[in-house]
Design a protein around this motif. Structure first.
Motif, PDB file in Angstrom:
ATOM      1  N   LYS A  25      -3.250 -10.688   5.172  1.00  0.00           N
ATOM      2  CA  LYS A  25      -2.193  -9.856   5.754  1.00  0.00           C
ATOM      3  C   LYS A  25      -1.666 -10.493   7.032  1.00  0.00           C
ATOM      4  O   LYS A  25      -0.515 -10.297   7.391  1.00  0.00           O
ATOM      5  N   GLN A  83      -6.275  -1.573  -0.685  1.00  0.00           N
ATOM      6  CA  GLN A  83      -7.587  -1.211  -1.219  1.00  0.00           C
ATOM      7  C   GLN A  83      -7.505  -0.860  -2.705  1.00  0.00           C
ATOM      8  O   GLN A  83      -8.421  -1.180  -3.469  1.00  0.00           O
ATOM      9  N   GLU A  84      -6.422  -0.224  -3.123  1.00  0.00           N
ATOM     10  CA  GLU A  84      -6.254   0.085  -4.547  1.00  0.00           C
ATOM     11  C   GLU A  84      -6.135  -1.196  -5.371  1.00  0.00           C
ATOM     12  O   GLU A  84      -6.691  -1.283  -6.473  1.00  0.00           O
ATOM     13  N   LYS A  87       7.076  -5.104  -0.948  1.00  0.00           N
ATOM     14  CA  LYS A  87       8.192  -4.261  -1.371  1.00  0.00           C
ATOM     15  C   LYS A  87       9.356  -5.186  -1.744  1.00  0.00           C
ATOM     16  O   LYS A  87       9.736  -6.057  -0.967  1.00  0.00           O
ATOM     17  N   GLU A 128       8.682  -5.007   5.115  1.00  0.00           N
ATOM     18  CA  GLU A 128       7.884  -3.787   5.213  1.00  0.00           C
ATOM     19  C   GLU A 128       6.408  -4.082   4.952  1.00  0.00           C
ATOM     20  O   GLU A 128       6.053  -4.721   3.961  1.00  0.00           O
ATOM     21  N   ALA A 129       5.555  -3.601   5.852  1.00  0.00           N
ATOM     22  CA  ALA A 129       4.112  -3.785   5.695  1.00  0.00           C
ATOM     23  C   ALA A 129       3.594  -2.941   4.529  1.00  0.00           C
ATOM     24  O   ALA A 129       4.171  -1.910   4.193  1.00  0.00           O
ATOM     25  N   ILE A 130       2.510  -3.391   3.937  1.00  0.00           N
ATOM     26  CA  ILE A 130       1.860  -2.670   2.852  1.00  0.00           C
ATOM     27  C   ILE A 130       0.658  -1.936   3.455  1.00  0.00           C
ATOM     28  O   ILE A 130      -0.134  -2.531   4.190  1.00  0.00           O
ATOM     29  N   SER A 131       0.521  -0.671   3.136  1.00  0.00           N
ATOM     30  CA  SER A 131      -0.556   0.126   3.721  1.00  0.00           C
ATOM     31  C   SER A 131      -1.919  -0.388   3.277  1.00  0.00           C
ATOM     32  O   SER A 131      -2.077  -0.934   2.178  1.00  0.00           O
ATOM     33  N   ASP A 132      -2.899  -0.181   4.136  1.00  0.00           N
ATOM     34  CA  ASP A 132      -4.270  -0.568   3.791  1.00  0.00           C
ATOM     35  C   ASP A 132      -4.769   0.185   2.569  1.00  0.00           C
ATOM     36  O   ASP A 132      -5.541  -0.351   1.783  1.00  0.00           O
ATOM     37  N   ASP A 133      -4.318   1.433   2.392  1.00  0.00           N
ATOM     38  CA  ASP A 133      -4.719   2.199   1.206  1.00  0.00           C
ATOM     39  C   ASP A 133      -4.243   1.522  -0.075  1.00  0.00           C
ATOM     40  O   ASP A 133      -4.994   1.427  -1.058  1.00  0.00           O
ATOM     41  N   LYS A 134      -3.001   1.045  -0.076  1.00  0.00           N
ATOM     42  CA  LYS A 134      -2.482   0.359  -1.269  1.00  0.00           C
ATOM     43  C   LYS A 134      -3.211  -0.964  -1.493  1.00  0.00           C
ATOM     44  O   LYS A 134      -3.512  -1.326  -2.638  1.00  0.00           O
TER      45      LYS A 134
END
Length: 162
Positions: A51, A26-27, A143, A18-24
């Protein structure tokens, strides 16, 4: 009472695809930016976030698969002559790992693979790592494919109080 984020963080060695969102991402970059640094020398450490699957595969190959095929790698690089580099990188890595935990992601701290990556100057150059820097720590994030085993770590180390 210990904040659960510290108790819930575990080393994860098996990740889903599962890919990790860019928002996460950035956090996690934001908490990297908050890490303390020795003598306020912020110019001795930088971060490369990988990535791209092709680059991650190259890193896995040269590090003997030490990144466990995680979908995101945080390469923490420090200036080769930095007095505090390894310590600064370790603190920054912990920030990233705790934030990953808070985001319901798994992570692992990798030093051996980071050291091996430094033996491949062509790959370091492809990653945009300045020759004056070395990769000190890799934090693999993704994940968890399996639930990490919980353990009581409340008495892990000897403590002396005076």
């Amino acid at each position: 009472m210990v904040n659960p984020i510290f108790e819930n963080r575990r080393a994860v060695r098996k990740y889903s695809k599962e890919a990790i969102s860019d928002d996460k991402i950035q956090e996690m970059i934001a908490v990297f930016q908050t890490a303390p640094c020795g003598m306020h020398q912020a110019d001795v450490m930088n971060l490369v976030v990988v990535k791209d699957e092709g680059l991650r595969n190259k890193i896995e190959e040269v590090t003997d698969n030490s990144c466990y095929n995680a979908p995101v790698l945080f390469l923490i690089n420090t200036k080769k002559d930095s007095e505090f580099g390894e310590r600064d990188a370790s603190v920054a890595a912990e920030n990233i790992m705790l934030e990953a935990t808070d985001l319901s992601l798994g992570s692992i701290y990798i030093m051996g693979g980071a050291a091996r990556l430094n033996d491949f100057s062509d790959l370091q150059q492809e990653l945009g790592i300045d020759p004056e820097f070395q990769t000190t720590v890799i934090v693999a994030v993704g994940k968890s494919a399996v639930e990490p085993e919980k353990e009581d770590r409340s008495k892990r180390y000897h403590v002396t109080i005076y």
